[in-house]
Scaffold this motif. Structure first.
Motif, short mmCIF file in Angstrom:
data_model
loop_
_atom_site.label_atom_id
_atom_site.label_comp_id
_atom_site.label_asym_id
_atom_site.label_seq_id
_atom_site.Cartn_x
_atom_site.Cartn_y
_atom_site.Cartn_z
N GLN A 575 0.85 -1.19 0.00
CA GLN A 575 0.00 0.00 0.00
C GLN A 575 0.89 1.24 0.00
OE1 GLN A 575 -3.33 -0.31 -0.29
NE2 GLN A 575 -3.02 -2.53 -0.33
N GLY A 576 1.55 1.46 -1.14
CA GLY A 576 2.52 2.55 -1.20
C GLY A 576 1.93 3.93 -1.35
N ASP A 577 0.66 4.04 -1.80
CA ASP A 577 0.02 5.34 -1.94
C ASP A 577 -0.59 5.71 -0.59
OD1 ASP A 577 0.71 5.04 -4.56
OD2 ASP A 577 -1.29 4.45 -5.23
N VAL A 578 0.05 6.65 0.09
CA VAL A 578 -0.30 6.95 1.48
C VAL A 578 -0.67 8.42 1.60
CG1 VAL A 578 0.54 7.04 3.85
CG2 VAL A 578 1.18 5.14 2.38
N ALA A 579 -1.75 8.69 2.33
CA ALA A 579 -2.14 10.07 2.69
C ALA A 579 -2.59 10.02 4.13
CB ALA A 579 -3.24 10.58 1.78
N ILE A 580 -1.73 10.44 5.05
CA ILE A 580 -1.99 10.29 6.48
C ILE A 580 -1.66 11.58 7.21
CG2 ILE A 580 -1.65 7.79 6.60
CD1 ILE A 580 1.24 8.29 7.41
N PHE A 581 -2.24 11.73 8.39
CA PHE A 581 -1.88 12.85 9.25
C PHE A 581 -1.90 12.39 10.70
CE2 PHE A 581 -6.46 13.03 9.66
CZ PHE A 581 -6.68 13.52 10.93
N GLU A 582 -1.25 13.14 11.54
CA GLU A 582 -1.26 12.86 12.98
C GLU A 582 -1.35 14.16 13.74
OE1 GLU A 582 1.21 10.60 16.57
OE2 GLU A 582 1.79 10.29 14.47
N SER A 583 -2.15 14.14 14.79
CA SER A 583 -2.31 15.28 15.68
C SER A 583 -1.92 14.82 17.07
CB SER A 583 -3.77 15.76 15.65
OG SER A 583 -3.98 16.83 16.53
N GLY A 584 -0.80 15.35 17.58
CA GLY A 584 -0.33 14.87 18.88
C GLY A 584 0.77 15.75 19.44
N THR A 585 1.23 15.37 20.61
CA THR A 585 2.20 16.18 21.34
C THR A 585 3.62 15.80 20.97
OG1 THR A 585 0.62 16.26 23.18
CG2 THR A 585 2.86 16.97 23.64
#
Length: 806
Positions: A575-585
């Protein structure tokens, strides 16, 4: 911890099925991970047999054909056996067809080299009573044929695998769990197995001396001696229990130490007294570089953080963790020195981590045992040494350090029970629960005076701990369900900052990104993988004082590492096509030494790689995600928060592509970055070959800048005049500066092309803009547009050294 139910039932036998017991224990705080079966099954097919005849197999040198009386009134069974010791006249253990063996195999009648075999004559390993396969077991000749084998040998057991929490080392012993079961079910509890101590009284052992140089790390050290010891195999009942508990059997003395540890929760160690040089033992810190060959045949290098027990010739064991080979009990041992001691828990934990050496003894010692438990274990060991090895006690007991501090008395107030639990539990119920758990209870005016037993000294230290004990045994499910009182008069709701944070996250979800949640802990090697140089701000990490492992020894200074980990994890699975985000400290060590707390803030970051749109029947995929895709996502977040961001080329982040990176500015203050991951860094995560767009910002700063009240601009009814302009500027001038200047004159500005080449000359760049001019009070005339263009030309020439392209 593996707990054989047959062993538990020696001390408490509740009228519950194993699953019901597991549920009851789980409801009172002792989690049962699973229920196992140990040994054989279909017990009705395992019987005692009498070998009537035994002749050589006609077609196999190593097989014998036996006729065996199974006591069923029928014809003797013919069984082919390969054991060298099988003979006529023996009383043996037999598995008939239909028997289920320890590995789950169902036994069937078969032919071996042409001879029918209706079963199997058993060796001890075939019924999980040991690992000996050299020959069959010979049983007591007085046993009648057909006697159920389960009545003679412990060949089957049910085992509960417990998940014991670190604060309850008392439940790492069978009797400690029995105490819990007694309190949870009301089933009668047998007397403690150490209630009767057969060892002679006295405080010395002839020819043996014990010294402790570090009493703060070794509060109690006890020793007892035995002579006339006969080393041999343990009886079947003891071997069966140890094997069911997952412990390998060795010989009767070593098995006794393991059996007592599993029963009482207190580790022991047996020394061959004749191999203890000088008859002296001393507990001290190891010297730096000192070496010791442990029982697992590994030479270990020690340092002063490790405790050792030494004799006159040097270290002989790693205190509390594992013994050494030089003084281990062997086949010729006739004198044994039994050591039972109490060790400092944190020191045991550090020792095992440093030496990468885990043991059942160390796992108990690291949790902090009570000094009083030492003599309890000695009492059980004394009885078994006499019974199973024929040993004779020598002298009394050497006891260095003695028992622990006087037990603590805590007042348990009825009113406090109600205030913490929200429901009353009558005093008699509380008293009964605490008494069943081993606490001393005495009536008081407003409740109970409770004496904490030694084995709970480190766990129960305050009134709230007693209330927890009462509540969990009474049943948390018995507490009424109530809505917490709201004293503010207002319903619960998100704060404005929380709503804005969620709005930013929702923008990214709405654009097709998936949220990832990474660990706050990471490894120092991450900084090298991100090519962070020494002296960089991101090197000022917060280190954990007691990390679980090196891979989780610092707090993350950036979210980038966890996003790359998730992207690599997906890419490795196709699964090489990646669109991710993270909200954290994220966390950094504070630049001011006077500030002991970490400099931490809530960050928002996104990573995109692969085509911007999926392939379809109308054509191929869209363009690959890059720095501009990441910038567009960040601009969408800023628009949703209604904050103005600007971007300026910058190369301060070594993990980003130096020519495709910009700092993100909010009112002139840096709040993050946007760019593409450096190809060398991307390769380290197996993401090389195409761009990886990335942004990370301080979300707290964006939220703080967002307007509390949104002011809407009036929509004018007068039309705009739209024109395309080409502005030629020196190639050192950023296109964003051109757009910013034009925006001060025009109502709308958008860059749609950038050109550099022969037509504009060397050192020049043409920036094409689509602009809109508009007035709030009228439709602009040609002369108005001409005036605005003239004003724009003058400012371009003066401020940027540019001009309109003809």
């Amino acid at each position: 911890m593996r707990l054989p139910l047959s062993w538990l039932h020696d001390h408490v036998a509740p009228d519950l099925t194993p699953r019901e017991l597991a549920t009851r224990l789980a409801m009172t705080g002792t989690e049962v991970d699973r229920i196992d079966h140990h040994g054989v099954d279909a017990l009705e097919h395992f019987v005692v047999g009498k070998v009537l005849t035994c002749v050589q197999h006609p077609d196999a040198d190593r097989l014998r054909v036996c006729t065996v009386d199974l006591g069923d009134g029928g014809e003797p069974a013919q069984i082919v056996c390969g054991a060298p010791n099988v003979a006529a006249g023996q009383t043996v253990a037999v598995a008939r067809p239909g028997s289920i063996m320890p590995d789950g195999t169902k036994l069937k009648a078969s032919k071996l080299r042409g001879q029918t075999s209706a079963g199997m004559i058993l060796a001890e390993d075939e019924v999980a009573l040991g690992d000996d396969h050299a020959g069959i077991m010979e049983l007591d000749g007085t046993l009648a044929a057909g006697t159920p084998l389960a009545d003679v040998l412990p060949i089957s057991d049910t085992v509960l695998e417990l998940e014991v929490t670190p604060n309850r080392p008392d439940c790492l012993g069978v009797y400690g769990v029995a105490r819990e079961v007694h309190a949870a079910t009301g089933a009668p509890l047998g007397a403690p197995p150490w209630a009767d101590d057969p060892h002679p009284a006295g405080d010395g052992i002839p020819g043996v001396s014990i010294t402790v140089e570090v009493p703060e790390l070794n509060p109690r050290f006890t020793a007892r001696a035995y002579e006339d010891v006969t080393i041999g195999p343990s009886p079947a009942w003891l071997r069966a229990r140890l094997l069911a508990a997952g412990i390998r059997t060795i010989n009767n003395v070593v098995d006794i130490t393991n059996y007592v540890m599993w029963l009482t929760g207190q580790p022991l160690h047996a020394f061959d007294l004749d191999r203890v040089a000088g008859g002296t033992l001393n507990v001290r810190r190891a010297r730096d570089g000192e070496k010791l060959l442990t029982l697992d045949d590994v030479e270990r290098t020690l340092d002063p953080d490790v405790l050792v027990i030494e004799d006159a010739d040097g270290p002989t064991s790693i205190a509390g963790v594992m013994g050494g080979q030089r003084s281990e009990v062997q086949a010729g041992t006739t004198r044994v020195l039994m050591e039972v001691a109490t060790w400092d828990g944190p020191n045991m934990n550090r020792t095992m981590a440093k030496l990468q050496l885990r043991s059942e003894a160390g796992a108990r010692n690291e949790k902090g045992l009570a000094p009083e438990q030492a003599l309890e274990a000695q009492a059980v060991a004394s009885r078994l040494m006499v019974e199973l090895t024929g040993a004779t006690p020598v002298g009394g007991t050497i006891d260095v350090g003695g028992p622990g501090a006087a037990p603590q008395v805590i007042r348990l107030r009825d009113a406090r029970v109600v205030s913490l639990l929200g429901a009353p539990i009558d005093r008699a119920t509380s008293s009964g629960i605490l008494t069943a758990l081993g606490f001393g209870v005495r009536e008081a005016d407003d409740g109970l005076d409770v004496t904490v037993p030694p084995f709970r000294r480190l766990d129960v230290t305050r009134e709230a701990d007693l209330i927890e004990e009462v509540a969990r045994l009474n049943g948390f499910d018995a507490l009424p369900s109530t809505i917490p009182e709201n004293r503010t008069g207002f319903p619960g709701r998100l704060t404005p900052q929380q709503r804005l944070r969620r709005r930013a996250e929702d923008v990214l979800v709405g654009r097709g990104l998936a949220e990832a949640v990474g660990w706050s802990f990471t490894e120092p090697a991450l900084l090298d993988r991100l090519r962070i140089p020494e002296g960089h701000r991101l090197r000022q990490v917060v280190e954990l004082e007691n990390p679980m492992s090196e891979a989780q020894s610092i707090l993350r200074p950036t979210i980038v590492g966890s996003l790359l980990d998730v992207a690599a994890h997906n890419a490795a699975r196709g699964q090489g096509d990646v669109a991710i985000f993270e909200s954290g400290t994220v966390y950094l060590r504070h630049g001011d030494p006077a500030q002991p707390l970490a400099d931490e803030h809530h960050a928002l970051a996104a990573l995109v790689t692969g085509p911007m749109s999926p392939a379809s029947w109308r054509g191929g995929t869209g363009p690959l995600a890059d720095v501009f895709a990441a910038k567009g996502l960040l601009e969408a977040v800023a628009e949703a928060l209604r904050v103005e961001l600007s971007f300026k080329a910058c190369a301060d982040w070594p993990f980003l592509h130096p020519g495709r990176t910009a700092e993100v500015l909010l009112g002139g203050t840096r709040v993050g970055f946007v760019g593409e991951v450096h190809p060398a860094v991307a390769a380290g995560w197996d993401l090389a070959g195409r761009p990886v767009g990335l942004f990370a910002v301080n979300l707290e700063q964006l939220v703080a800048a967002a307007p509390e009240v949104v002011a809407y601009r009036d929509v004018t009814s007068f039309p705009a005049v739209r024109q395309d302009l080409a502005v030629v500027v020196p190639d050192t001038v950023p296109a964003a500066d051109v757009a910013a200047l034009v925006a001060q004159v025009a109502d709308e500005v958008r860059i749609f092309d950038v050109y550099a080449g022969e037509q504009v000359g060397p050192g020049k760049t043409s920036v094409a803009l689509r602009v809109a001019f508009r007035a709030k009070d009228r439709t602009l005339a040609e002369e108005d547009i001409a005036r605005l263009r003239g004003k724009l030309v003058k400012r371009l020439e003066k401020e940027l050294g540019g001009e309109l392209r003809g």
